[in-house]
Design a protein around this motif. Structure first.
Motif, PDB file in Angstrom:
ATOM      1  N   UNK A   1       3.140 -11.449  -0.136  1.00  0.00           N
ATOM      2  CA  UNK A   1       2.360 -10.498  -0.939  1.00  0.00           C
ATOM      3  C   UNK A   1       0.884 -10.677  -0.600  1.00  0.00           C
ATOM      4  N   UNK A   2       0.546 -10.363   0.642  1.00  0.00           N
ATOM      5  CA  UNK A   2      -0.800 -10.599   1.165  1.00  0.00           C
ATOM      6  C   UNK A   2      -1.899  -9.976   0.301  1.00  0.00           C
TER       7      UNK A   2
ATOM      8  N   UNK B   1       9.500  -2.258   4.734  1.00  0.00           N
ATOM      9  CA  UNK B   1       8.778  -2.099   3.470  1.00  0.00           C
ATOM     10  C   UNK B   1       7.663  -3.144   3.362  1.00  0.00           C
ATOM     11  N   UNK B   2       8.049  -4.400   3.415  1.00  0.00           N
ATOM     12  CA  UNK B   2       7.071  -5.482   3.197  1.00  0.00           C
ATOM     13  C   UNK B   2       6.022  -5.500   4.311  1.00  0.00           C
ATOM     14  N   UNK B   3       6.483  -5.281   5.555  1.00  0.00           N
ATOM     15  CA  UNK B   3       5.564  -5.366   6.688  1.00  0.00           C
ATOM     16  C   UNK B   3       4.905  -4.037   7.000  1.00  0.00           C
ATOM     17  N   UNK B   4       5.716  -3.092   7.487  1.00  0.00           N
ATOM     18  CA  UNK B   4       5.112  -1.854   7.980  1.00  0.00           C
ATOM     19  C   UNK B   4       4.428  -1.047   6.876  1.00  0.00           C
TER      20      UNK B   4
ATOM     21  N   UNK C   1       3.807  -1.780   3.400  1.00  0.00           N
ATOM     22  CA  UNK C   1       2.951  -2.352   2.343  1.00  0.00           C
ATOM     23  C   UNK C   1       1.926  -3.366   2.862  1.00  0.00           C
ATOM     24  N   UNK C   2       2.007  -3.745   4.122  1.00  0.00           N
ATOM     25  CA  UNK C   2       1.109  -4.740   4.707  1.00  0.00           C
ATOM     26  C   UNK C   2       1.151  -6.045   3.907  1.00  0.00           C
ATOM     27  N   UNK C   3       2.283  -6.304   3.276  1.00  0.00           N
ATOM     28  CA  UNK C   3       2.375  -7.511   2.437  1.00  0.00           C
ATOM     29  C   UNK C   3       2.570  -8.762   3.284  1.00  0.00           C
ATOM     30  N   UNK C   4       2.907  -8.586   4.588  1.00  0.00           N
ATOM     31  CA  UNK C   4       3.067  -9.757   5.456  1.00  0.00           C
ATOM     32  C   UNK C   4       1.750 -10.128   6.149  1.00  0.00           C
ATOM     33  N   UNK C   5       0.676  -9.435   5.769  1.00  0.00           N
ATOM     34  CA  UNK C   5      -0.650  -9.773   6.288  1.00  0.00           C
ATOM     35  C   UNK C   5      -0.821  -9.512   7.766  1.00  0.00           C
ATOM     36  N   UNK C   6       0.024  -8.644   8.351  1.00  0.00           N
ATOM     37  CA  UNK C   6      -0.201  -8.246   9.742  1.00  0.00           C
ATOM     38  C   UNK C   6       0.780  -8.825  10.736  1.00  0.00           C
ATOM     39  N   UNK C   7       1.879  -9.426  10.264  1.00  0.00           N
ATOM     40  CA  UNK C   7       2.886  -9.903  11.227  1.00  0.00           C
ATOM     41  C   UNK C   7       3.407  -8.693  12.018  1.00  0.00           C
ATOM     42  N   UNK C   8       3.679  -7.613  11.283  1.00  0.00           N
ATOM     43  CA  UNK C   8       4.246  -6.432  11.943  1.00  0.00           C
ATOM     44  C   UNK C   8       3.220  -5.393  12.368  1.00  0.00           C
ATOM     45  N   UNK C   9       2.371  -5.010  11.433  1.00  0.00           N
ATOM     46  CA  UNK C   9       1.421  -3.924  11.724  1.00  0.00           C
ATOM     47  C   UNK C   9       0.027  -4.528  11.886  1.00  0.00           C
ATOM     48  N   UNK C  10      -0.745  -3.974  12.825  1.00  0.00           N
ATOM     49  CA  UNK C  10      -2.055  -4.579  13.065  1.00  0.00           C
ATOM     50  C   UNK C  10      -3.057  -4.221  11.979  1.00  0.00           C
ATOM     51  N   UNK C  11      -2.719  -3.217  11.147  1.00  0.00           N
ATOM     52  CA  UNK C  11      -3.577  -2.882  10.009  1.00  0.00           C
ATOM     53  C   UNK C  11      -2.751  -2.124   8.975  1.00  0.00           C
ATOM     54  N   UNK C  12      -3.248  -2.065   7.722  1.00  0.00           N
ATOM     55  CA  UNK C  12      -2.480  -1.296   6.737  1.00  0.00           C
ATOM     56  C   UNK C  12      -2.477   0.192   7.093  1.00  0.00           C
ATOM     57  N   UNK C  13      -1.335   0.865   6.857  1.00  0.00           N
ATOM     58  CA  UNK C  13      -1.281   2.318   7.046  1.00  0.00           C
ATOM     59  C   UNK C  13      -1.927   2.972   5.828  1.00  0.00           C
TER      60      UNK C  13
END
Ligand SMILES: Cc1cc2nc3c(=O)[nH]c(=O)nc-3n(C[C@H](O)[C@H](O)[C@H](O)COP(=O)(O)OP(=O)(O)OC[C@H]3O[C@@H](n4cnc5c(N)ncnc54)[C@H](O)[C@@H]3O)c2cc1C
Ligand code: SF4
Length: 478
Positions: free
Chosen positions: A298-299, A376-379, A381-393
């Motif tokens: 929950x970044x 959900x958590x990664x792409x 909600x950016x809750x993984x703090x960027x493991x998946x996406x380089x920035x919040x959508x």
């Protein structure tokens, strides 16, 4: 095989999701019996959980050993390990033929990398599996035609007719629907438009139809949204892929053949193959690489409850209302509806990641934890703090205005962040940047967005904060 009622009640489940899984299971059991296998099958209402079903089988069949295909979900893997250990018998895991990249291969890919971006993984997969390759080079000279995949529809709407899916209900599906109504009354969603394939033959027929009629236009309009059109040109094969009715290798081969036979353009075919060979495999890799910690991430410290209108669609926001109405009808949203309407709204509002994840698990016919959770958590909600996406959508209502026709018939104005007709997405977008600016300033890819926040006066910022608080309180009351 166990029709475990707790799989539907752990979180509220869309009635179509339950009917889909159980009908596919009963068809599969029937097929196995026709092929001469003995199937031990517990129908709905007889056993509460998969664990109880396995314990029962172990106690009665007294096997010397247990064999299982690599589990999809972490919880299931843990449960099987525990069952085998309690029974005092060895458990042997077998490779899962429904994916192309094993857990070990993904771990090799991830080792030593600072960031795990889908694009590099995807290129490796293309080379390793010889997909859309001409010798050592990507077909057409480019790895990625993403920039050709972002058109919105002209003002007149989708340019090609969208073939209507048939309602499906054979004898087995009708029996399952009745059993579900009896044992699991009051599940959310409608069941009158059940379109999902429940056998490999039906899934293959849907795939053929997609390749022939929708794939040629799929790529261009992959990100487009249109009022009252939930399905558009998407393939709708995710439930069949996730339950094994379709083999991803065959799906990829069918799309590549369409390109080689000049029946679909490279931007469509590459865009489609990227989703399966790239995103789907990468998502599974991330899941197993990051579990069980991933579940708790929950970044952004989001704690808001999920608004009630996520279940009912009862909101003045035309985009959210239409997407939820379509979801109740089909148990499906296409990717951009998931990411840039419901997902975006939840992130901007600050909904707790576990609460929004539970909703995605409940309401979608294709939900299974290994694929839903990182999305959900990664792409989204950016809750993984960027493991998946380089920035919040993160985006304002203007993104939705650009990609759809929703805003034209909405009482809100996507250009406005404050005032009586301010678009909630736009209000919450600026509020989101304001609340998380310290963290976002450290992300180079957010620099422009944060710079635009800096251009706002203190009076404007205060007005946005106030509007966001009023909206948040209203939303949570519904
Ligand atoms: C918040 C959120 C939640 C999601 N939850 C799920 C889920 O529970 N189950 C699920 O299968 N997909 C999920 N996705 C991914 C994607 O949205 C769906 O796979 C896709 O919309 C399914 O529709 P389709 O078959 O018509 O896909 P198409 O657009 O036709 O794409 C073809 C296939 O590519 C694969 N694919 C595309 N994008 C992704 C992705 N991001 N991750 C994994 N596979 C992908 C799917 O298997 C899909 O069937 C989610 C995405 C988001 C943003
Ligand atoms: S104005 Fe805002 S709330 Fe209304 S449809 Fe557009 S994005 Fe959605």
């Amino acid at each position: 095989m166990v029709e475990a009622s707790d799989e539907a009640t752990r979180e509220h489940s869309h009635v179509q999701r339950v009917v889909y899984f159980l009908s596919a299971m009963r068809h599969y059991a029937s097929d196995l019996r026709h092929r001469g296998y003995t199937v031990d099958y517990a129908e709905l209402g007889t056993v509460s959980s998969l664990e109880a079903g396995i314990e029962h089988a172990l106690a009665h069949l007294l096997p010397d050993e247990l064999h299982a295909t690599e589990a999809g979900d972490y919880r299931c893997e843990q449960m099987l390990e525990a069952c085998a250990s309690r029974a005092g018998i060895p458990l042997t895991w077998h490779a899962n033929r429904l994916v192309l990249c094993s857990r070990g291969e993904f771990a090799d890919h991830a080792r030593g990398r600072k960031t795990l971006r889908m694009e590099y993984f995807y290129r490796e997969m293309r080379k390793k599996h010889g997909v859309l390759m001409d010798g050592g080079k990507p077909v057409g000279g480019s790895w990625n035609y993403d920039s050709d995949n972002r058109s919105s529809f002209p003002k007149s709407g989708p340019p090609e007719p969208i073939p209507r899916p048939e309602h499906r209900s054979d004898r087995i599906t009708s029996e399952v629907t009745k059993a579900v109504a009896e044992h699991l009354p009051d599940l959310p969603g409608r069941i009158d438009r059940f379109i999902w394939p429940v056998t490999p033959e039906e899934a293959q027929s849907d795939l053929n139809e997609f390749i022939e009629k929708r794939l040629p236009v799929f790529g261009r309009y992959q990100d487009a949204i249109w009022q009252n059109e939930q399905l558009l040109y998407h393939s709708r094969i995710s439930p069949a892929l996730n339950t094994g009715l379709l083999d991803p290798r065959e799906v990829i081969a069918a799309a590549e053949t369409a390109f080689r036979e000049e029946k679909a353009p490279i931007a469509s075919v590459e865009g489609f193959i990227r989703q399966i060979l790239g995103w789907r495999e990468y998502i599974r890799g991330i899941y197993w690489y990051s579990m069980p910690d991933y579940l708790e991430m929950n970044e952004l410290g989001a704690t808001e409850p999920l608004p009630g209108f996520f279940w009912t669609g009862d909101t003045e926001m035309n985009c959210v209302s239409d997407v939820v109405a379509g979801l109740n009808e089909y148990a499906y949203e296409h990717h951009i509806q998931r990411l840039m309407v419901t997902g975006l709204y939840a992130m901007l509002l600050g909904v707790a990641p576990r609460a929004i994840h539970a909703w995605y698990m409940a309401m979608f016919v294709d939900s299974v934890e290994w694929v839903t959770l990182p999305n959900v958590i990664g792409m989204s909600q950016y809750a993984d703090g960027g493991i998946m996406a380089s920035k919040p959508y993160a985006a304002t209502g203007k993104y939705i205005q650009r990609m759809s026709n929703y805003c034209a018939s909405c009482r809100f104005d996507p250009a406005k962040a404050t005032g009586e007709d301010a678009c909630p997405f736009t209000t919450l977008y600026w509020d989101f940047l304001d609340r998380h600016q310290e963290k976002l300033r450290t992300n180079m890819r957010m620099a422009l967005q944060v710079k635009n926040l800096d251009r706002k006066s203190a009076i404007e910022i205060n007005a946005i904060r106030e509007a966001a608080t009023i909206h948040r309180n209203k939303g949570n009351a519904s």
